[in-house]
Motif scaffolding. Structure first.
Motif: not given
Length: 490
Positions: A219-225, A317-321, A323-331
């Protein structure tokens, strides 16, 4: 092409990469098995981290005092527990009350069971074990054979055998007793099967946790809609028990073990076994194991259900929160930190100081709000009315603003519906004098109707209520009719 010898060797290498065999293969395996079995028991599956460090440290001190210091590894109890956690023998988790605990992994549970069986009584080829094997093969063949006639013939033979046994019991009234040695063999076979359950339950729980980690990572690495992500992962979160082979196997076993009546029946059967005279020949640890079979099953079920609830909660909880952009920034930030450490470490010395960060970098913000919003209301509230505390309140005023006039309402209801057995409540209220048409009197009238028996319809009824000061209020409620008098009056 791989030869048979090479294939066997590679299979053994993969098997010994399993943390369970790795634990038993280590130099200090006897110490690890002894300490883990001492700290973790069936009654104590989880231990707070601080308590585990203290108990392992005390056990090490006792072994050193007894002269076994040469056989002990180097390091403190904290270091040993961390090594065991890194090796996959211990699992650290945080409970709901924010207490961090250790629990045995499925590999450690399996290693303890193997060590316990190897150090205990040797398994024998007994009548009970052979019968268990034959019964299992018979059930497997019956479930795998789709032939209806074969199934009917097998059931007919079983019915005839049972009927013959019932006829013999009715004729003789004697139950053939089983030899105590054979009962002991069957009890040992039951204990052998029970000892496999904790490791099986632990493997199911860990497979669910592994699936949870895989889903969160994906989910953290997902880039789909976002819509596709929500549909797929919420569905997996709801069906987490069916997402792994171990979970599907557990679901099948749960259909047998999840029935409370089945567990109660199992407890009753175990009590019958323990009351038999042969049970006195069992060692006390074996009797305790038989007595705790149901509790160990319930603990295993609770362990799996807790893992399932946690996985569903974390995934949701992960699905609700998410945010692919934020996760990529943290990574990216963490990757930059790791890269910086890799570049910095080779050229540093031990205990070398690190220059602190004196100031944080300035954020690149296009525009900041310069004036706060005006918190004052657009206009001041109306002034409070003057109140004269010296004005006396009469009994009539208190009664006018008080509760429902039940007696007057009952008399009005009887008079209004004197010519009919039932009366419409809205019509009765509208025909009442002004002093009985207050909002509170409408509630009183509904209460009287409820006591006498009321009939409601899907239509709406509207009435106008009058307060003692002359103000009016319109109410709507379901059209209701009631009897004119109570059944007790008849």
């Amino acid at each position: 092409m791989i030869s048979r010898a090479e294939g066997a060797f590679l299979g053994a290498v993969r098997a010994f990469q399993n943390p369970m065999l790795d634990l038993l293969h280590k130099r200090h395996a006897p110490l690890v098995v002894a300490l883990l079995s001492l700290v973790f028991t069936a009654e104590r599956p989880t231990v707070p981290v601080a308590d585990a460090h203290t108990e392992v440290g005390d056990a090490l001190d006792q072994l050193r005092a007894a002269g076994h210091g040469d056989a002990l590894p180097v390091g403190s109890a904290r270091d040993l527990c961390r090594q065991w956690a890194d090796a996959g023998w211990l699992v650290r988790q945080v409970l709901d009350d924010d207490v961090e605990v250790y629990r045995l992994s499925a590999h450690a549970v399996g290693a303890l069971e193997v060590a316990g069986r190897a150090g205990g009584a040797r398994a024998r080829v007994s009548q009970s074990r052979v019968r268990t094997l034959l019964d299992a093969v018979e059930r497997l063949a019956a479930d795998a054979d789709p032939d209806v006639m074969v199934r009917i013939a097998r059931l007919d033979a079983e019915v005839k055998r049972l009927q013959a046994e019932i006829a013999r019991l009715e004729r003789t009234g004697v139950v053939e007793e089983v030899d105590d040695d054979e009962l002991l063999e069957e009890a040992e076979n039951v204990l052998h099967l029970v000892r496999e359950l904790p490791a099986d339950f632990a493997r199911v729980a860990e497979s669910i946790k592994a699936m949870q980690r895989d889903v969160v990572t994906a989910l953290r690495q997902d880039e789909r809609p976002t819509g596709d992500v929500l549909r797929e992962y919420l569905q997996r979160g709801e069906q987490v028990m069916d997402a792994t082979p171990e979970g599907r196997a557990f679901s099948g076993a749960l259909r047998l073990l999840g029935d409370p009546h089945r567990l109660d029946e199992l407890a009753t059967q175990l009590d019958t076994v323990l009351r038999h005279r042969f049970a006195a020949r069992l060692p006390s640890p074996r009797r305790a194991e038989l007595r705790d079979v149901v509790r160990r099953i319930e603990q295993g079920l609770d362990q799996v259900f807790a893992a399932q609830r946690e996985a569903s909660y974390v995934i949701t909880a992960q699905v609700r929160n998410h945010d692919p952009l934020r996760d990529r920034q943290v990574d990216d930030l963490l990757r930059d930190v790791m890269t910086g450490l890799q570049e910095w470490l080779p050229g540093t010395r031990r205990a070398q100081g690190v220059a602190p960060l004196r100031r944080l970098p300035v954020a690149d913000v296009e525009h900041l709000r310069q004036t706060p919003g005006d918190l004052r209301p657009a206009q001041a509230p109306d002034a409070l009315p003057e109140w004269d505390d010296d004005v006396a309140v009469t009994d009539a005023d208190a009664r006018a603003w008080g509760g429902p006039h039940y007696a007057d309402l009952d008399a009005h209801l009887r008079a209004f519906g004197a010519d009919s057995p039932a009366v419409d409540l809205a019509a009765a209220f509208s025909a009442a004098p002004p002093e009985l048409r207050r909002p509170v009197d409408l509630l009183g009238l509904l209460e009287l109707a409820h006591q006498r028996g009321m009939t409601e319809s899907d239509e709406l009824a509207f009435v106008d209520a009058v307060r003692p000061d002359g103000t009016r209020r319109r109410f709507a409620f379901g059209a209701t009719s009631t009897r004119t008098r109570d059944e007790s009056d008849d």
